[in-house]
Design an enzyme around this catalytic site. Structure first.
Site, short mmCIF file in Angstrom:
data_model
loop_
_atom_site.label_atom_id
_atom_site.label_comp_id
_atom_site.label_asym_id
_atom_site.label_seq_id
_atom_site.Cartn_x
_atom_site.Cartn_y
_atom_site.Cartn_z
N TYR A 108 -81.09 -34.03 45.30
CA TYR A 108 -82.06 -33.34 46.14
C TYR A 108 -82.26 -31.89 45.74
CZ TYR A 108 -84.97 -33.04 50.27
OH TYR A 108 -86.04 -32.89 51.10
N TRP A 110 -80.63 -29.02 45.93
CA TRP A 110 -80.20 -27.83 46.67
C TRP A 110 -78.73 -27.48 46.40
CZ3 TRP A 110 -83.00 -24.37 49.30
CH2 TRP A 110 -84.30 -24.74 49.72
#
Length: 764
Positions: A108, A110
């Site tokens: 993802y 992050w």
């Protein structure tokens, strides 16, 4: 060790080791540092860290294949050599037997603010250079519905959000900031790649002192900070579209809509008017109609519409509104409302999707940005909307609609996850666990024992950002940071690049993956590319060694926010929008041609399938947390100190609590058909009656991991949220709101186990 520079998604800082802890000093140039920096102080040696490679016992003994024990099996500690061999052999097996289209590259993005160690880039580069590709996901949990619909009606989400109305314009020109979903500083304090200067609070204060009026339409008062000195209009969750339609009806009915702007710059206003006035289907979408849906008194709706007329107005719509069933509609209607007021293209006026949702938005851009790691070529065409991961694993080969296409879910045998925790951001976690049990193999890189790691077949211990060297920067952050390692890797942890390099070597693809470069050489190479582009702009920069020594570099910027809309307003024929006819699409013939009942050709109000009832009478808002980024470092000091009795805190209105015998600080259970969650409660009139709020990010901790209807004793609301797409158009995440009952809880389910190390055996 002297202080060293480092950076994170929520701010830059210097760090000094102090025993097993860190002393953190925010970047001196940051006017409003994020308190999330405090989460770094005590995490380096936390018991939740993964220190050895581990393999799930059932997978090791019985081999790859679907297994219902994932999430409840034992783990065995193994050597790196063993782990790398297992990973390489399994990837080769799946690629040889089923092709790269049987591999899902999950990440993802992050995990780290560092641009080289960006986990998503690393895993995608690895799969592209070793087996020729992978099945990918598109868009994000935060904004997938908006990312799909905005290009149909005006321009890309990046153009609207990143290059639209700026904070500077708002501070200088806006008279009314009408914010659907608020402008919560807990959201804008983070930005992918880093954010060295938190300026949103200051800009809001400046605008308010000049006389700008901030109006927040939200179930939560604190979605607008005190500095805005704003007005709160409580609204029932998920009903913003009905309120917007009523505002549009009022503007039209009272002759307050900008008909000249609508005729020259927009397509389809008469079609929408026919829906607003009841010509289309007999239902008049006026203020009285909307009151019954959204709970805002009709007189207030009319008065609000009249206040907007003749003012310099910017309409903002938060990410949260489109994270719900039919989430495309408020995004569309926000643009239509701004157009009906004649505001797009005016300084401090118009439409600002997701302003305040991330620190990137509403800012100036760097003239040249630090380049990303090349990912290579993906030879697989198959993809899924990001929030449809469980659907893909549970419905192999089944058709699904997406943005005018009819596609089929691929058959995934192996999922490789690095830098992400779907047991944080996905919905209906019992369904997600069941979906992951269908895989042959799940391989996870992690520095801590997240719930995703606890469902893996092979856990590869990764370093955290504090243990890596990297460069931190973002396209809208004028500071570039040398991210020096703060500490040595804990245990046997390795960075993702080193892990992938050694697996690629076993597959005979090391050179293709590394291009013969070490981490430091990659950083020098990427810095050199940026340096060359800046030189072409006439900007001199220090060489890499000098930059690395000084720790920070200030980059030149250009403030071109709103340029596209200004040029469009000045001459729509010479500077059309990237839509079929170059105009704002109030009616979209393209969307209409898809024939989606849940997203027709013009914006509408569609009643969500879930509504409060006698069994589940309360709305639950599962929004982003204020004490951490997503679920990152949930065990960090700042996050932990805001829990009560080790559990996440749920906000509830005193009236709803009194009706259930619930008092401040009590332990409560939130429950519905999908499961149950324990939380501590705080009572407040800053939430409207009939609504409770429990932020996401508490690590999933089920009392019985195999239960069909689990009980999470830590407070993860995604046990309760629905796993459905926003619509056939966007197929985005709908996890912002659901319905629940809340009861006083007096039982005993033991202490939270989310941060307790796995029960490991040794086998070397």
């Amino acid at each position: 060790m002297p202080p060293v520079t480092h950076s994170s998604h929520w701010g830059a800082f210097t760090a000094t080791p102090a025993g097993d802890e860190l002393h953190i000093t925010p970047f001196a140039g940051d006017p409003d540092p994020s308190p999330l920096l405090d989460n770094f102080t005590d995490v380096l040696r936390h018991p939740a860290r993964v220190t050895r490679p581990m393999v799930r016992k059932g997978w090791l003994e019985q081999g790859p294949g679907p297994d219902a024990r994932r999430g409840a099996d034992e783990y065995i500690a193994i050597s790196w050599a063993q782990a790398l061999d297992l990973a390489a052999n399994e990837l080769q097996r799946v690629a040889d037997s089923f092709g790269p289209q049987a591999v899902f590259g999950g990440s993802y993005g992050w995990s780290s603010a560092g641009r080289f160690h960006h986990a998503q880039s690393q895993v995608h580069r690895f799969l592209n250079t070793t087996i020729g590709g992978y099945v990918r996901s598109v868009w994000s949990y935060s904004s997938a519905a908006a990312s799909v619909i905005l290009p149909h009606i005006a321009a890309s989400q990046d153009e609207i959000s990143r290059r639209g109305v700026s904070w500077r314009e708002i501070a200088e020109h806006s008279e009314i900031v009408l914010s659907f979903g608020g402008l919560a500083l807990k959201n804008s304090q983070v930005a992918s790649g880093g954010m060295s200067e938190h300026t949103e609070r200051g800009y809001m204060r400046q605008a308010a002192e000049r006389g700008a009026q901030f109006i927040s339409i939200s179930p939560l008062r604190h979605d607008l900070p005190d500095e805005a000195a704003g007005e709160w209009i409580p609204v029932r969750p998920g009903t913003d579209a009905a309120l917007m339609l009523a505002l549009l009806h009022t503007l039209w009915r009272h002759g307050l809509s900008d008909e000249d702007f609508l005729a020259r710059y927009c397509t389809g206003w008469p079609t929408l008017v026919a829906s607003l006035n009841g010509t289309q289907d007999g239902t008049v979408r006026d203020a009285a109609w909307a009151e019954a849906i959204c709970g805002v008194p009709a007189a207030h709706i009319v008065a609000l519409a009249q206040r907007l007329h003749g003012k310099r107005v910017v309409v903002t719509v938060a990410h949260s509104l489109q994270r719900a069933q039919h989430g495309e509609q408020p995004v569309w209607l926000g643009m239509v409302l701004a157009a009906a007021l004649g505001q797009p293209g005016l300084p401090g006026g118009g439409y600002a999707y997701a302003l305040g949702a991330l620190g990137h938005y509403g800012k100036a851009f760097n003239r040249v940005s630090f380049p990303s790691l090349p990912q290579g070529n993906n030879g697989v065409d198959e993809f899924i909307p990001v929030a449809r991961i469980a659907d893909m694993l549970l419905n192999t080969g089944a058709p699904f609609d997406f943005n005018g296409q009819r596609r089929r879910y691929p058959h995934i045998k192996l999922a490789w996850w690095a830098g992400g925790n779907p047991f944080h951001h996905h919905q209906d976690l019992a369904r997600l666990r069941h979906a992951f049990c269908q895989l042959d193999t799940l391989i996870v890189h992690e520095h801590s024992l997240t719930a995703t790691a606890r469902h893996a077949d092979l856990i590869l211990p990764a370093t955290m950002t504090l243990e890596r060297e990297d460069v931190g920067g973002a396209p809208t952050d004028r500071h570039l940071f040398a991210m020096h390692p703060v500490a040595e890797p804990w245990g046997d942890a390795r960075d993702d690049f080193a892990i992938f390099r050694d697996i690629a070597a076993r597959l005979g693809r090391e050179e293709a993956f590394t291009e013969g470069r070490t981490v430091r050489e990659w950083l020098q190479h990427l810095y050199g590319q940026m340096q060359e582009k800046l030189a072409q702009e006439g900007v001199k920069t220090p060489d890499f060694d000098r930059f690395w020594q000084q720790g920070v570099l200030t980059l030149p910027q250009v403030d071109d926010g709103g340029r596209m809309m200004r040029r469009f307003r000045d001459d729509p024929d010479a500077h059309p929008l990237p839509t079929p006819d170059g105009k704002i699409q109030i009616y979209s013939a393209t969307i209409a041609s898809f024939n989606y009942a849940d997203c027709p050709g013009h914006p509408v109000w569609l009643t969500p399938d879930e509504q409060p009832d006698a069994q589940h009478p309360l709305w639950l808002i599962a929004n982003q947390p204020a004490t951490r980024l997503h679920s990152q470092l949930d065990y960090g000091r700042h996050s932990a100190r805001h829990k009560q009795q080790g559990k996440e805190v749920c906000m509830m209105h005193p009236t709803d609590a009194a009706a259930r015998g619930i008092t401040e600080g009590a332990m409560i259970m939130l429950h519905n058909l999908r499961g149950a969650v324990l939380a501590a409660v705080t009572l407040s009139e800053n939430i409207m009656p009939g609504v409770v709020q429990l932020p996401t990010g508490a690590w999933y901790d089920p009392v019985d991991p195999l239960a069909a209807r689990p009980l999470c004793r830590h407070g993860n609301p995604n046990v309760l949220t629905r796993d459905i797409g926003t619509s056939s158009l966007g197929q985005g995440c709908s996890g912002q709101i659901t319905v629940v009952q809340v009861s006083l809880f007096t039982g005993d389910v033991g202490e939270v186990q989310a941060f307790v190390p796995l029960n490991q055996q040794e086998r070397l």
